[in-house]
Design a protein around this motif. Structure first.
Motif, short mmCIF file in Angstrom:
data_model
loop_
_atom_site.label_atom_id
_atom_site.label_comp_id
_atom_site.label_asym_id
_atom_site.label_seq_id
_atom_site.Cartn_x
_atom_site.Cartn_y
_atom_site.Cartn_z
N THR A 461 71.97 47.23 87.27
CA THR A 461 70.69 47.42 86.61
C THR A 461 70.90 48.27 85.36
N ALA A 462 69.84 48.43 84.58
CA ALA A 462 69.93 49.16 83.31
C ALA A 462 70.37 50.61 83.51
N LEU A 463 70.08 51.21 84.66
CA LEU A 463 70.42 52.62 84.88
C LEU A 463 71.88 52.81 85.27
N GLU A 464 72.58 51.71 85.50
CA GLU A 464 73.96 51.78 85.99
C GLU A 464 74.98 51.40 84.91
N ARG A 465 74.56 51.43 83.63
CA ARG A 465 75.44 51.04 82.54
C ARG A 465 74.91 51.65 81.24
N ASN A 466 75.68 51.60 80.20
CA ASN A 466 75.28 52.08 78.87
C ASN A 466 74.80 50.91 78.02
N ASP A 467 73.80 51.18 77.18
CA ASP A 467 73.27 50.09 76.37
C ASP A 467 72.40 50.67 75.25
N ILE A 468 71.82 49.78 74.46
CA ILE A 468 70.91 50.15 73.38
C ILE A 468 69.63 49.33 73.54
N ARG A 475 58.65 51.14 67.87
CA ARG A 475 58.75 52.48 67.26
C ARG A 475 60.15 53.08 67.34
N PHE A 476 60.79 52.99 68.52
CA PHE A 476 62.07 53.67 68.72
C PHE A 476 63.19 52.70 69.09
N MET A 477 64.39 53.03 68.67
CA MET A 477 65.61 52.46 69.21
C MET A 477 66.16 53.51 70.17
N ILE A 478 66.56 53.09 71.38
CA ILE A 478 66.88 54.02 72.46
C ILE A 478 68.34 53.91 72.86
N ALA A 479 69.01 55.06 72.98
CA ALA A 479 70.35 55.12 73.56
C ALA A 479 70.20 55.17 75.08
N MET A 480 70.54 54.08 75.73
CA MET A 480 70.36 53.94 77.18
C MET A 480 71.65 54.37 77.87
N LYS A 481 71.69 55.60 78.34
CA LYS A 481 72.92 56.12 78.94
C LYS A 481 72.93 55.91 80.45
N LYS A 482 74.08 55.55 80.94
CA LYS A 482 74.26 55.36 82.38
C LYS A 482 73.93 56.65 83.11
N VAL A 483 73.12 56.55 84.18
CA VAL A 483 72.71 57.76 84.89
C VAL A 483 73.11 57.74 86.36
N HIS A 537 67.35 53.58 57.29
CA HIS A 537 68.66 54.22 57.14
C HIS A 537 69.09 54.78 58.49
N LEU A 538 69.94 54.03 59.16
CA LEU A 538 70.38 54.42 60.49
C LEU A 538 71.36 55.59 60.43
N PRO A 539 71.29 56.50 61.40
CA PRO A 539 72.32 57.54 61.49
C PRO A 539 73.62 56.94 62.00
N SER A 540 74.66 57.72 62.02
CA SER A 540 75.91 57.25 62.60
C SER A 540 75.70 56.97 64.09
N PHE A 541 76.56 56.15 64.65
CA PHE A 541 76.43 55.85 66.07
C PHE A 541 76.55 57.13 66.90
N GLU A 542 77.48 57.99 66.53
CA GLU A 542 77.69 59.23 67.29
C GLU A 542 76.43 60.09 67.28
N ASP A 543 75.77 60.20 66.12
CA ASP A 543 74.54 61.00 66.06
C ASP A 543 73.41 60.34 66.85
N PHE A 544 73.31 59.02 66.73
CA PHE A 544 72.28 58.30 67.49
C PHE A 544 72.50 58.49 68.98
N TRP A 545 73.72 58.34 69.43
CA TRP A 545 74.01 58.44 70.87
C TRP A 545 73.75 59.85 71.38
N ALA A 546 74.07 60.83 70.57
CA ALA A 546 73.84 62.22 70.99
C ALA A 546 72.35 62.55 71.02
#
Length: 763
Positions: A461-468, A475-483, A537-546
């Motif tokens: 499921t979405a909670l068991e993996r990383n995604d965007i 409104r938002f683009m979301i960093a979906m972190k595995k939990v 103007h997107l931030p860097s991937f590292e900044d977005f993920w953080a």
């Protein structure tokens, strides 16, 4: 802070000791959906697929005894054994029949994440394997998607450009809503509804004094203190619109200058409208007995529309019917007659209230995309003709001006989606499901489709993996972190396909040497150019993920649908043959379809064979069938069955009371449902939401009683027209009787039976 994007919202998972304990709605969401709050109990429920499993006969002899699907037990096997079986069966079918015998049956709602998107993963894999038969369009919007490019523009572009709610609050005076504006539908967006808009928008428009006309069999389809309910007869919207158009034209209230500059084809439509071509003027008096709306009311509404800044909207549900193209086409014609298309607060909509992001006013940026590659196989079907394909290989069919033939499918690979939810006439589907030699299902839960497969592969499921998570115009683009760790032995779709591609000899082409995080970084960076086109103007991937999220700013100017076209139709022509709005389409006329000619018109439907019109609309407590096994959906059931709403007048005539379980039936099948009585549904109409997991009483009898309340055992599997071949679920008639016998036990959420070798007795 960790977020996850689900179709019905953004949430903050609450995890303790590696276990999901709760979900909190995102702090910025104005009207969060409760669906996601009940996720924890569903994630590791008994319905979860924990290990790979193969139907017993298919394990012993692949391709054998397809008639036993859904009847015999599964055998749980190792991942290596399951993947070897799948790879060998793919190779066998390709060698024996060719890639045109493989159907890639994924549907797009499996995940809000843009990388772990089951449809994209499956299609990329099958393309790498040499191709597959694919489907086009959707069950939700099949007729509309085919029609609208001919007369205005493609649906995806139109939906991203709808006049914004804030513009409507400032300029709209009258909002005429065919099919209403149901808040329950707008809980969702394909890439995640990051900030729910419809309820606050309706409140804003109400406070601004906008008047709403809710033209629907259901009062609940529009919630506003400024709303009038006009409960017309289901399926008669086109006749109603034609009568409105007749008043506008016959009384000289239409905008001749707009029609001359921005449209083509008014003359032949006018001749039909006034009865010059067929001898029947489409007057309010003609429409009144068809619609059950008094003629004088129709005249008064037409005059109000002409004297007000008017928005006309049509819901998706109206085109899920016989001749479903016609109400969409007539919506455009009505708006063109008023001459307000492209003006602030006026014009038309084809989907306000159907998904969350329509009318958001945000930039149409869809975020990262995972490439599916190129499909060498040219064979395809309109998605709603799936059963026709299985039952009639080689048979001809028409679609959008093309004369095609159904392929002969021997293997189905399905990852994401559930045909036993979204297809019509499920008893016929069960028969068709026995035709292919092999069926592979990759899923998270033991849905009816998984239970009727040959091999089942457990996915995360979405909670068991990383995604965007990212939806167009949201409104938002979301960093979906595995939990949490995967439940049981579940694997990501990507990992499953990597392992299969390795066995089949195209691992490098499929993975390109990237792991999950490599791909997330790649598809994120690959979206930079499309973002810059929208001045994002997107931030860097590292900044977005953080950070965990990125907010997409609204444009400086409010969005007004077709505003550029109105300001300069020569500089901004439409992508139609004429470059203008086509009230009459010569291209469609040249197709020669009697059931969808060159201009909108009223086409009689078959006479009802049962007395009650069934509306099978979208549910409030889930998305389609997703998480029907969760607590929020199950709490809405009546004696374990999906609720069906009746007008008290229809209930009294049948001796039915609130809370009873009833048998709902027609010539295609029968089901059980629990009764809700309401004055907010028109007499002669019953409402039963889609999405109850299919639960047949008998595994063997194809005409068995469905005991959980899935309306698609009753809906007809007929194309909307030769143009679109869209689904016609809302052209459905039934009758109802009180269920007097003992209630059968619900087993929809139970896993299937598993076969285990008997233990050898000790000597």
């Amino acid at each position: 802070m960790s977020y996850t994007a689900l179709h019905w919202g953004v949430y903050r998972p609450q995890v303790r000791d590696g276990r999901l304990e709760g979900m909190l709605a995102a702090e910025w969401d104005q009207d969060p959906s409760p669906i996601g709050l009940f996720l924890p109990e569903a994630i590791d429920s008994p319905s979860r697929i924990r290990r790979p499993a193969i139907r017993r006969s298919a394990l012993e002899n692949p391709g054998s005894h397809p008639e036993r699907r859904g009847q015999e037990p599964f055998v749980e096997v190792s991942w290596d054994q399951a993947l070897d079986w799948v790879a060998a069966e793919l190779q066998r079918v390709r060698h024996q029949y060719g890639n045109q015998a493989i159907f890639g049956g994924s549907y797009g709602w499996a995940s809000a994440g843009r990388f772990h998107h089951a449809q994209s993963q499956l299609h990329r894999f099958l393309n790498g394997f040499g191709g597959y038969v694919y489907s086009v369009d959707t069950y939700s919007l099949g007729a509309g998607r085919v029609l609208m490019p001919h007369i205005v523009a493609p649906m995806d572009w139109l939906l991203s450009q709808h006049t914004s709610w804030d513009n409507l609050a400032e300029h709209c005076e009258l909002f005429v809503a065919f099919g209403g504006l149901p808040i329950k539908n707008a809980q969702n967006s394909p890439g995640g509804a990051s900030d729910h808009l419809l309820r606050p928008a309706l409140e804003q428009l109400t406070q601004a004094g906008v008047r709403f006309i809710n033209i629907s069999p259901l009062r609940s389809d529009l919630e506003s203190d400024n709303s009038e309910w006009w409960p017309l007869r289901p399926g008669s919207d086109t006749a109603f619109m034609l009568a409105l158009a007749y008043v506008l034209v016959s009384e000289g209230l239409h905008d001749e200058a707009f029609l001359e500059r921005y449209t083509v084809g008014f003359a032949p439509f006018r001749d039909y409208l006034l009865g010059l071509s067929d001898g029947q003027p489409k007057t309010p008096d003609w429409a009144a007995p068809v619609t059950d709306i008094p003629a004088e009311h129709i005249r008064e509404l037409a005059r109000r529309m002409a004297s007000s800044r008017t928005m006309i909207n049509v819901a998706y549900g109206l085109q899920r019917a016989r001749h479903g193209e016609q109400p969409f086409w007539m919506t455009v014609v009505l708006a063109a007659l008023l001459g307000q298309i492209g003006l602030p607060g006026g014009g038309f909509g084809v989907g306000y209230g159907c998904m969350n992001n329509t009318g958001s006013g945000r930039k149409p940026f869809s975020g990262p995309r995972f490439s599916q590659g190129q499909n060498p196989v040219r064979d395809f079907i309109p998605v709603a003709r799936f059963v026709d394909m299985l039952l009639n290989p080689g048979a001809p069919f028409d679609y959008n001006g093309q004369h095609l033939h159904y392929p002969d499918i021997q293997l189905i690979y399905w990852a994401g989606g559930n045909a036993f939810h979204h297809h019509q006439d499920l008893n016929q589907l069960r028969q068709a499901w026995q035709k292919p030699q092999s069926i592979i299902v990759q899923d998270q839960y033991w849905t009816a489709q998984a239970k009727h497969a040959d091999v089942v592969l457990p996915a995360t499921t979405a909670l068991e993996r990383n995604d965007i998570g990212s939806a167009s115009s949201d409104r938002f683009m979301i960093a979906m972190k595995k939990v949490i760790e995967p439940v049981g032995e579940a694997r990501d779709d990507y990992q499953i396909f990597c392992d299969l591609a390795q066995r089949l000899g195209f691992s490098e082409d499929f993975s390109e040497g990237r792991d999950e995080m490599d791909w997330l970084r790649y598809i994120y960076q690959d979206s930079f150019a499309r973002a810059e086109e929208q001045n994002i103007h997107l931030p860097s991937f590292e900044d977005f993920w953080a950070e965990g999220r990125f907010e997409i700013a609204k444009p400086e100017q409010q969005t007004i649908l077709l505003n550029d076209f109105r300001n300069d139709p020569e500089a901004h022509p439409l992508p139609t043959p004429s470059g203008r709005i086509e009230l009459f389409s010569q291209r469609i006329a040249d197709f020669g379809y009697a059931d969808c000619p060159g201009h909108p018109l009223w086409l009689e439907k078959p006479a009802p064979t049962y007395p009650l019109h069934l509306i099978s609309n979208q549910p409030k407590t889930r998305l389609h069938s997703q998480y029907d096994h969760g607590g929020y959906s199950r709490a809405s059931k009546i004696q374990g069955r999906e609720p069906i709403t009746l007008n008290p007048q229809d209930a009294v005539a049948r001796g039915i009371a609130e809370g009873d379980v009833v048998r709902v039936y027609n010539e295609r099948g029968a089901l059980l449902a629990g009764v809700i009585l309401s004055q907010d549904i028109r007499p002669g109409v019953v409402q039963l939401a889609t999405g109850a997991w299919y639960d047949p009483l008998s595994a063997k009898d194809s005409q068995t009683l469905e005991i959980h309340g899935n309306p698609n055992v009753l809906t007809e599997d007929v194309g909307a027209s030769s143009l679109s071949q869209g689904c016609t679920a809302h052209t459905c008639y039934v009758d109802i009787e009180r269920w007097e016998a003992e209630l059968p036990e619900i087993k929809a959420f139970d896993p299937p039976a598993f076969y285990r070798e008997p233990e050898t007795a000790a000597l």
